[in-house]
Design an enzyme around this catalytic site. Structure first.
Site, PDB file in Angstrom:
ATOM      1  N   GLU A 170       0.834  -1.224   0.000  1.00 29.13           N
ATOM      2  CA  GLU A 170       0.000   0.000   0.000  1.00 29.13           C
ATOM      3  C   GLU A 170       0.858   1.260   0.000  1.00 29.13           C
ATOM      4  O   GLU A 170       0.716   2.128   0.852  1.00 29.13           O
ATOM      5  CB  GLU A 170      -0.948  -0.007   1.200  1.00 29.13           C
ATOM      6  CG  GLU A 170      -2.017  -1.081   1.145  1.00 29.13           C
ATOM      7  CD  GLU A 170      -3.069  -0.801   0.091  1.00 29.13           C
ATOM      8  OE1 GLU A 170      -3.311   0.378  -0.200  1.00 29.13           O
ATOM      9  OE2 GLU A 170      -3.607  -1.779  -0.454  1.00 29.13           O
ATOM     10  N   ASP A 171       1.755   1.364  -0.957  1.00 27.31           N
ATOM     11  CA  ASP A 171       2.531   2.582  -1.178  1.00 27.31           C
ATOM     12  C   ASP A 171       3.598   2.868  -0.132  1.00 27.31           C
ATOM     13  O   ASP A 171       4.178   3.950  -0.147  1.00 27.31           O
ATOM     14  CB  ASP A 171       1.615   3.818  -1.287  1.00 27.31           C
ATOM     15  CG  ASP A 171       0.972   3.878  -2.640  1.00 27.31           C
ATOM     16  OD1 ASP A 171       1.481   3.212  -3.543  1.00 27.31           O
ATOM     17  OD2 ASP A 171      -0.031   4.582  -2.790  1.00 27.31           O
ATOM     18  N   ALA A 172       3.814   1.942   0.778  1.00 28.79           N
ATOM     19  CA  ALA A 172       4.880   2.191   1.749  1.00 28.79           C
ATOM     20  C   ALA A 172       6.230   2.006   1.054  1.00 28.79           C
ATOM     21  O   ALA A 172       6.301   1.430  -0.038  1.00 28.79           O
ATOM     22  CB  ALA A 172       4.752   1.241   2.922  1.00 28.79           C
ATOM     23  N   GLY A 185       4.570   7.979  -0.468  1.00 28.15           N
ATOM     24  CA  GLY A 185       4.433   6.823   0.409  1.00 28.15           C
ATOM     25  C   GLY A 185       5.109   7.077   1.730  1.00 28.15           C
ATOM     26  O   GLY A 185       5.840   8.057   1.905  1.00 28.15           O
ATOM     27  N   ARG A 217      -1.342   3.224 -11.735  1.00 28.00           N
ATOM     28  CA  ARG A 217      -1.163   4.678 -11.841  1.00 28.00           C
ATOM     29  C   ARG A 217      -0.508   5.096 -13.152  1.00 28.00           C
ATOM     30  O   ARG A 217      -0.572   6.260 -13.534  1.00 28.00           O
ATOM     31  CB  ARG A 217      -0.337   5.181 -10.671  1.00 28.00           C
ATOM     32  CG  ARG A 217      -1.031   4.968  -9.346  1.00 28.00           C
ATOM     33  CD  ARG A 217      -0.310   5.725  -8.277  1.00 28.00           C
ATOM     34  NE  ARG A 217       0.228   4.837  -7.266  1.00 28.00           N
ATOM     35  CZ  ARG A 217      -0.455   4.406  -6.225  1.00 28.00           C
ATOM     36  NH1 ARG A 217      -1.698   4.794  -6.062  1.00 28.00           N
ATOM     37  NH2 ARG A 217       0.075   3.600  -5.342  1.00 28.00           N
TER      38      ARG A 217
END
Lengths: 377, 600
Positions: free
Chosen positions: B218-220, B370, B402
């Site tokens: 999740e974008d971390a 992130g 994206r």
């Protein structure tokens, strides 16, 4: 033999399950087997029952409320459906639950009896039941400025097409305008004001009013659309008139529905309206691709209909009938409720949930329900 | 048919030949006979000529085109390069003019010079002009969806950098300074134009597109501990404490000093330990929450006639500036000055070093923001065949949905830049070709698509897949967990409702709201719900006779009802908010009565 065994369980299980058991358990089954099956049935049935003290109402509210917050985002994607524009999604759910008397898009689905059920006849019926107004059968309606009178000339061709008699039209016009003298002069119908001092302005207004004068068809059915659904022809209408439609000989009265629950309550009674509310809410939920257990919807519909008439879930509807002042005050317009309660010296028994939350007392559900009693000798 | 002419929407006359008039007007404007700020528009539908000279119109410069040829010639460019002429000279010469939205409607603007035809009236100075200043800083922006460019520029605005070189003498509230800012390896035309090298806001890191133990879901992002220890994304955070000596009526004033022990609300002696004689903290003292920064006393709030007669000396109030809950740092700078009213004003700047930690927010220049999900010791990080451990591991799932192609190209470009020792031009629409970058990378001895063989840092096993790795400009954003983290078990309550305060600054509670309350009820957790709401519980004495709140006499230790004589009074436990509600009802003229019943 088997059926007698099953019948013993009549007090423990609902009729429908007993019936299904009768049907599905073979006649020659062993006594021990039958008893075993029935025992499991009873256990499963009891397990499925809602426990006493379970907050069914609140769970129903959460179950309906959670997906409807998601629906607010989806509503606009469905805009612009061809042919007929129907209110769907959250606005429709709000409309049903609020118990609005006039809904934004009244609709009917008219099912046709088998003998009339072919494309040509259904089309004919659709043409026949559509509400026709005066403007559809006239060739001209004009104001004679010299004589101060309205002159209407009818279109014979259209009249024949819609099967309208000239006399009927005349009668309808006469009924609509009592203060005017209706005369026929050749082909033209002339409306002259009985009193002398009618001004032209009123004549203009009258002309616009007369254009929408009902002539023939079923009143209220503004649009008709014969459609084929699963190999069957039926008619979808915009606008409703359940009473009239059900009285026609071609209607399949067992399946024809309106989406106006108030109309259904008037024509068929409150039980039918209850089912109509369930169906309408469920239609929206299914249409959005959501899944809510129908029993939540049934509970909501029951709450709306228990008083014998449809009451919306608003401060004027079911909420206004709550016995507790504090509970009513906690839902919109608190000052109104407190002042009114003080006028009649109202007493709050603190029996329900929200009042006890306000006082920070244990709420009478779940762990707050059981009480400890001590026997004093 | 004559055409009407409007100046700023007011009719001023008419003309027979509209096109002739407009052409002549434009000609005169380019010659300088008319102000270059006036725009002209012909509206065909209304058959009217509209002239605008009012302020507030948005106008943009374009190169004038005549007969399919740009008026900016090679000669101009040479002169510009030699700095013999400037931009304003081009406007004076009529080679460049400003068009507003209206006049633009009548113009046909060519995007680049090679598509010019006879019909064109203008030419873009640079195709980069369609983006804004910050958006044009996104390298290879023409490979992206516009939404991503927007996201990219929004993120860049929140980056921590070197915002002003006079920062030591500035008094700014809530700002951060990046410790070792760098210039991006992949630049755009805007970088030199905006003098980006004077105020950079990021650092070049080695980035591998790779997942790692799921800590970059999740974008971390996962950051190398070694890199952080070497100073990556370290920043100083500056906060301000400001106190002034206010004047009150009656000649009374605040006093900035170490408060006396007699002062009302005196803290402990320890809290004042950093204060110097003038009541102000000394620079470079390390303060923690609860420490006094500026000592101040104020005159008493209400001066009653009794006080004036009494004692002669009234008690002053303590009103020092204290380090807030959860804050801390080092005193950086002390400023003593005057405010607009001429009162003494003391401002103290606190500095706090922020080392990247889990939860700090980072972004690339492509809207790929992130949060740090894990900091991995550099010996555990995956490494390349040549022994390089990446600084940041970026999750590959961030790419497909994206479609930030520029992110990938920057990685290749950055790698080429790092290896070749030159800056790469990534200007939107005018960037170096991706193919050329690949060829150069290949000639430098690397795989042309940027992938490399990677080894597991813990086991030493080789990964089956080739991992995309390269250099990229990364920005630290101003949202840092240490400024946002908050928890509370017990703490301050509000005066009115006796419920916990709200918000981090007031050390507030996390509200169990209405919908959360509903879930407790739905679960039947009735007693747990009561326990949760016991934060404001009180015992209220109630008269059993009249149902009113009775009085407790502490001195005689008895309860009595002031209205009924000799009535029984019982103590009832309820929410203080409900007691308040009863009082509010009384204030609106409704008398609530409580009927008491034995609980058992």
């Amino acid at each position: 033999m088997t059926s007698e065994l099953i019948k013993k369980y009549e007090n423990l299980l609902p009729k429908k399950i007993i019936g299904e058991a009768m049907e599905l358990i073979p006649k020659g089954a062993k006594k021990a087997d039958v008893e075993k099956i029935m025992k499991i049935l009873v256990d499963e049935y009891n397990y499925a029952l809602v426990d006493p003290g379970e907050c069914v109402g609140l769970i129903a509210a959460e179950s309906l409320g959670e997906p409807s917050t998601q629906m607010t985002l989806n509503t606009f994607h469905l805009a612009g459906v061809a042919e007929m524009n129907v209110t769907m999604g959250l606005p429709r759910i709000i409309e049903i639950l609020d118990g609005r008397k006039t809904i934004s898009t009244p609709m009917m689905e008219i099912y046709i009896k088998e003998e009339f059920r072919n494309e040509k006849k259904v089309r004919g019926i659709a043409e026949q039941i559509k509400e026709r107004t005066l403007k559809e059968i006239i060739s001209d309606i004009s104001i004679n400025l010299a004589e101060i009178q309205l002159e209407i000339s009818l279109n014979e061709k259209k009249m024949k097409q819609f099967n309208v008699e000239r006399t009927v039209v005349l009668k309808n016009i006469e009924k609509a305008v009592k203060t005017y003298e209706v005369k026929e002069k050749g082909e033209v119908i002339i409306l002259k004001p009985k009193s002398k001092d009618e001004d032209l302005n009123i004549l203009y207004l009258l002309r616009e009013k007369l254009k929408n004068l009902y002539v023939t068809g079923i009143k209220g059915l503004k649009q008709v659309l014969p459609v084929k659904r699963d190999e069957e022809y039926l008619i979808i209408t915009a606008g409703t008139n359940l009473k009239e439609v059900l009285s026609r000989d071609f209607t399949d009265t067992t399946r024809t529905v309106s989406n106006d629950s108030f109309e259904i309550a008037d024509v068929l009674g409150i039980e039918a309206a209850r089912q109509a509310i369930i169906n309408e809410i469920y239609k929206v939920i299914e249409g959005q691709g959501l899944n809510i257990d129908i029993r939540h919807v049934m509970l909501v519909s029951d709450t709306m209909c228990t008083s014998g008439q449809i009451r919306g879930i608003t401060r004027f509807g079911v909420v206004s009938e709550k016995p507790s002042v504090l509970a009513r005050a906690s839902f919109e317009t608190p000052i109104k409720h407190i002042v009114n309660a003080s006028l009649i010296n109202e007493r709050d028994e603190l029996n329900s949930v929200i009042e006890n939350v306000m006082l920070n007392q244990p709420v009478p559900t779940g762990t707050g329900l059981p009480k400890l009693g001590i026997k004093l000798d | 048919m004559s055409t009407e002419i409007y100046l700023n929407s007011k009719i001023i006359g008419s003309v027979d030949n509209a096109t002739d008039f407009i052409d002549r007007f434009k000609e005169d404007r380019r010659k300088g006979k008319v102000s270059t700020d006036i725009n002209i528009q012909y509206k065909e539908k209304e058959n009217g000529i509209y002239l605008y000279s009012s302020k507030g119109r948005v106008a943009r410069p374009l190169i004038v085109v005549k007969d399919g040829k740009s008026l900016i010639t090679q000669k101009h460019i040479e002169q510009l390069e030699k700095k013999e002429i400037g931009f304003s000279d081009l406007i004076l010469q009529g080679a460049i003019e400003y068009l507003d939205a209206g006049e633009e409607e009548n113009a046909l603007v060519a995007f680049t010079e090679d598509v010019l035809t006879k019909e064109h009236t203008h030419l873009e100075i640079s195709p980069l002009g369609i983006t804004g200043l910050v958006t044009s800083l996104v390298p290879f922006g023409n490979y992206n969806a516009p939404t991503r460019l927007n996201a990219g520029s929004k993120n860049q605005k929140q980056a921590i950098g070197f915002y002003a070189s006079n920062y030591p003498v500035r008094i700014d509230m809530d700002v951060s300074m990046l410790h070792y800012p760098q210039i991006p390896l992949v630049q755009t035309l805007t970088n030199p134009i905006s003098e980006y090298e004077k105020h950079p806001s990021g650092q070049n890191v080695v980035l591998a597109i790779l997942s790692f133990d799921g800590y970059n879901m999740e974008d971390a992002i996962i950051v190398n501990k070694g890199t952080i220890d070497r100073g990556l994304a370290r920043s100083s955070y500056y906060r301000l404490e400001s106190v002034s000596e206010l004047r009150y009526q009656g000649g009374l004033t605040d006093e900035i000093s170490i408060p006396d022990k007699e002062v009302r609300g005196y803290r402990t002696e320890e809290d004042y330990r950093f204060l110097e004689e003038d009541g102000i903290i000394s620079p470079e003292s390390k303060v923690d929450e609860g420490d006094v920064i500026i000592g101040r006393t104020s005159p008493p709030r209400f001066l009653s006639s009794m006080d004036e007669l009494n004692l002669g000396q009234t008690q002053r109030r303590e009103s020092s500036s204290v380090v807030m809950h959860g804050e801390g740092g080092t005193v950086d700078f002390v400023l003593i000055t005057e405010n607009e009213e001429g009162n003494k004003l003391v401002q103290v700047r606190l500095r706090d070093q922020k080392i990247p930690e889990i939860g700090d927010k980072f972004t690339s220049r492509h809207g790929q923001k992130g949060v740090i999900g894990m900091i991995v010791p550099s010996e555990d990080m995956p490494f390349t065949a040549s022994g390089i451990t990446p600084d940041i591991l970026f999750n590959p799932h961030g790419i497909p949905s994206r479609m930030t192609v520029s992110h990938l190209i920057e990685l290749v470009g950055g790698k080429t830049a790092a290896l070749s020792g030159r800056y790469i031009d990534g200007t939107t629409f005018n960037s170096e070709k991706e193919d050329d970058l690949r060829k150069e990378l290949s000639s430098l001895g690397f795989r042309e698509n940027g992938t490399e063989t990677f080894y597991n840092g813990r086991t030493g096993e080789m990964f089956n897949a080739k991992i995309f790795v390269g250099n990229m400009y990364y920005l630290k954003l101003k949202h840092m967990v240490s400024n946002k983290m908050h928890s509370r078990a017990r703490g301050p309550i509000q005066l009115l409702t006796r419920q916990p305060t709200e918000g981090r600054a007031k050390e507030g509670g996390l509200r169990l709201g209405e919908m959360e309350k509903d879930t407790f009820i739905a679960h039947g957790a009735s007693l747990l719900l009561k326990d949760r709401f016991d934060a404001d519980k009180t015992i209220v004495p109630i008269c059993e006779n009249c149902g009113q709140i009775a009085v407790h006499d502490e001195y005689k230790n008895r309860d009595f009802c002031p209205m009924c004589e000799d009535s029984t009074v019982s103590n009832v436990e309820m929410a203080y908010a409900f007691k308040l509600f009863l009082d509010e009802m009384k204030s609106m003229g409704v008398l609530p009565k409580l009927e008491l019943k034995d609980k058992y």
